[in-house]
Structures are given as C-alpha cells and as structure tokens.
Design a protein around this motif. Structure first.
Motif, short mmCIF file in Angstrom:
data_model
loop_
_atom_site.label_atom_id
_atom_site.label_comp_id
_atom_site.label_asym_id
_atom_site.label_seq_id
_atom_site.Cartn_x
_atom_site.Cartn_y
_atom_site.Cartn_z
N VAL A 57 31.64 51.84 48.66
CA VAL A 57 30.67 52.94 48.61
C VAL A 57 29.57 52.78 49.66
N GLY A 58 29.52 51.63 50.33
CA GLY A 58 28.52 51.42 51.37
C GLY A 58 27.14 51.07 50.86
N PRO A 59 27.01 50.04 50.01
CA PRO A 59 25.69 49.66 49.51
C PRO A 59 24.87 48.96 50.59
N ALA A 60 23.55 48.93 50.40
CA ALA A 60 22.69 48.16 51.30
C ALA A 60 22.99 46.68 51.15
N SER A 61 23.26 46.26 49.91
CA SER A 61 23.65 44.87 49.64
C SER A 61 24.30 44.81 48.27
N LEU A 62 25.06 43.74 48.07
CA LEU A 62 25.68 43.47 46.77
C LEU A 62 25.20 42.11 46.28
N ALA A 63 24.72 42.09 45.04
CA ALA A 63 24.37 40.84 44.39
C ALA A 63 25.18 40.75 43.10
N LEU A 64 25.39 39.54 42.64
CA LEU A 64 26.13 39.30 41.41
C LEU A 64 25.26 38.49 40.47
N ALA A 65 25.11 38.98 39.22
CA ALA A 65 24.31 38.31 38.20
C ALA A 65 25.19 38.03 37.00
N THR A 115 38.46 40.65 37.27
CA THR A 115 37.79 41.94 37.10
C THR A 115 36.56 42.05 37.99
N VAL A 116 35.81 40.96 38.11
CA VAL A 116 34.61 41.01 38.95
C VAL A 116 34.99 41.17 40.42
N LYS A 117 36.03 40.50 40.86
CA LYS A 117 36.47 40.65 42.25
C LYS A 117 36.87 42.09 42.53
N ALA A 118 37.62 42.70 41.61
CA ALA A 118 38.02 44.10 41.80
C ALA A 118 36.79 45.01 41.86
N ALA A 119 35.81 44.75 40.98
CA ALA A 119 34.60 45.57 40.96
C ALA A 119 33.83 45.44 42.27
N LEU A 120 33.70 44.23 42.77
CA LEU A 120 32.94 44.01 44.01
C LEU A 120 33.63 44.68 45.20
N LEU A 121 34.94 44.56 45.28
CA LEU A 121 35.67 45.20 46.38
C LEU A 121 35.55 46.72 46.28
N SER A 122 35.59 47.22 45.06
CA SER A 122 35.46 48.66 44.85
C SER A 122 34.07 49.14 45.24
N LEU A 123 33.03 48.42 44.82
CA LEU A 123 31.66 48.81 45.13
C LEU A 123 31.35 48.67 46.62
N GLU A 170 35.02 26.95 40.35
CA GLU A 170 35.93 27.30 41.44
C GLU A 170 35.88 28.78 41.76
N VAL A 171 35.83 29.59 40.71
CA VAL A 171 35.77 31.04 40.89
C VAL A 171 34.44 31.44 41.55
N ALA A 172 33.36 30.75 41.20
CA ALA A 172 32.06 31.05 41.80
C ALA A 172 32.10 30.92 43.31
N GLY A 173 32.80 29.91 43.80
CA GLY A 173 32.91 29.74 45.25
C GLY A 173 33.64 30.89 45.91
N GLU A 174 34.63 31.43 45.25
CA GLU A 174 35.39 32.56 45.79
C GLU A 174 34.55 33.83 45.80
N LEU A 175 33.84 34.08 44.71
CA LEU A 175 33.07 35.31 44.59
C LEU A 175 31.82 35.30 45.47
N ASP A 176 31.27 34.12 45.70
CA ASP A 176 30.06 34.01 46.52
C ASP A 176 30.28 34.59 47.92
N ARG A 177 31.50 34.53 48.39
CA ARG A 177 31.81 35.05 49.73
C ARG A 177 31.85 36.58 49.76
N LEU A 178 31.86 37.21 48.60
CA LEU A 178 31.97 38.67 48.53
C LEU A 178 30.62 39.36 48.37
#
Length: 227
Positions: free
Chosen positions: A154-162, A143-151, A169-177
């Motif tokens: 929209v052209g944000p200045a930056s994306l952070a994840l909290a 769900t987080v991956k889908a949300a990040l790709l979706s956001l 293992e998943v953290a390593g994948e999401l960190d690249r997004l």
C-alpha cells in the motif's frame, strides 16, 4: 534476564506495556495508524490505542493449515493476493497440496469474510502513513509475514511491528521486513503464545467488533481520561 511465563495477565496488559515502547508516537494521529491483526491482535492494539491516542484499524490475514494439524501453520494468505509458505521455495509441495484439497480457497473465503465484517480499510487510506502492526504473539511468523508483505504494497511511510512475545529465530526474519520492531519478550523455541498470558481466551467476532467500536469512540474523544 530469565523470562518465565506467564508475563502478562491479559492481552490488554501486554498492550499497555507495548504502548510504553511506542511513547514517541503518542498523539501523532495525523500520520500514524495502529494496524491490528484479527483476532488476537485487536485487544493488544486497543490498549495501545487508548494510551497513545492513535487511530486503529484491522488488517485481516489467515493461517493455512492441514486440518489434521490445525495449530501448525504451513502458510498464510493476506489482502492483495499475498500468499506465503513455510520454508519458502521448499513449500511448493504444500502449495500444491493446499490448493488441491481446497485449504487455500477456504482461507481466502474466510479472509474476505473478515475483511468485510471488521471493516479493513482500502489500501489507499493507509498510503503514506506510519503503520504499527500489532499481534498478540508470533510463533511461526507466517501470518505476520503475510500481513507485512501485504501492507508494504500500500506504500506506507514506514512499517513497525509491535508484539508481546516472539520466537527468537522468527524475530530475526521479521526484523528485515520492517523499519522498527518492538517485542517485549524474545524467546527460544516458542511453542505456544498463550502460555505467556494468564488469561488467553479465543475471541469471538462479537468481542472483536466491540473492541473496535470502543477504539473508534475513544479516537473521536481523545481527551477523555484513560481508564
């Protein structure tokens, strides 16, 4: 340091701890927005919003699962036509199965319902802003991956994840997004997010709406003392 569950009494407490990690964004409401993933990310983000004096919105995303194993995500769908499947290209069979059985369409309908109910903003309201995406925990990351790709669309200045807790293992994948990722606990083989909280209730739509209304009132009066 050895991490032992539970680490937090509630999502609210975890959100206050995450606010400390983002202290550098405090008061920067002119260009920064907290983006909560309903439902579980909302109380975490609400606590962050109160401490950081930042506006908070929702961005709905839905897990796709086989009804026989509802807790196991095989994919996720988000705004903008974003659909991700577990194991990437290897998930093509899941795509076919989910489509044939109507699981994908069911979640697309629920996504639209939540979008309307929680008042997810149109993408152009988030364009050019620093977005901090908030959830209550990440096990499979679908769900987080889908949300990040979706956001990202929209052209944000930056994306952070909290997030309070995330599978290593998943953290390593999401960190690249994202440009920035803050996780209070990174654990191996995360099976159940709820185990890391003393209190981890399933939130109702009414509870989510109450939290959103409280966050909006606090944003309208940013100089009120914190509770």
């Amino acid at each position: 340091m050895v991490l032992r569950a539970p680490l937090w009494t509630s999502r609210h407490q975890a959100g206050l701890a995450l606010a400390e990690a983002f202290a550098d964004r405090r008061g920067l409401s002119g260009d920064t927005t907290l983006v909560a993933l309903p439902r579980g990310g909302v109380p975490v983000a609400a606590a962050m919003a109160s401490r950081l004096e930042l506006p908070m919105v929702t961005w709905s995303v839905r897990k796709i699962a086989d009804p026989r194993w509802p807790e196991l995500a095989i994919g996720a769908v988000a705004t903008g036509g974003v659909v991700v499947w577990r194991h990437g290209a290897g998930g093509r069979q899941r795509t076919t199965t989910a489509t044939e059985h109507g699981w994908l369409r069911d979640q697309e309908r629920e996504l639209e319902r939540r979008h309307r109910l929680f008042g997810d903003p149109p993408g152009d309201q988030l364009r050019g802003r620093h977005l901090i995406v908030v959830d209550d925990g990440i096990a499979t990351g679908m769900t987080v991956k889908a949300a990040l790709l979706s956001l990202r669309q929209v052209g944000p200045a930056s994306l952070a994840l909290a997030v309070p807790v995330v599978d290593r293992e998943v953290a390593g994948e999401l960190d690249r997004l994202v440009e920035r990722m803050e996780a209070l606990a990174v654990v191996g083989d995360l099976q159940a997010v709820g185990l890391w909280f003393g209190h981890f209730e399933q939130l109702s739509d009414r509870q989510v709406l109450a939290l959103l209304e409280g966050a909006r009132r606090a944003c309208d009066h940013p100089h009120l003392p914190h509770r």
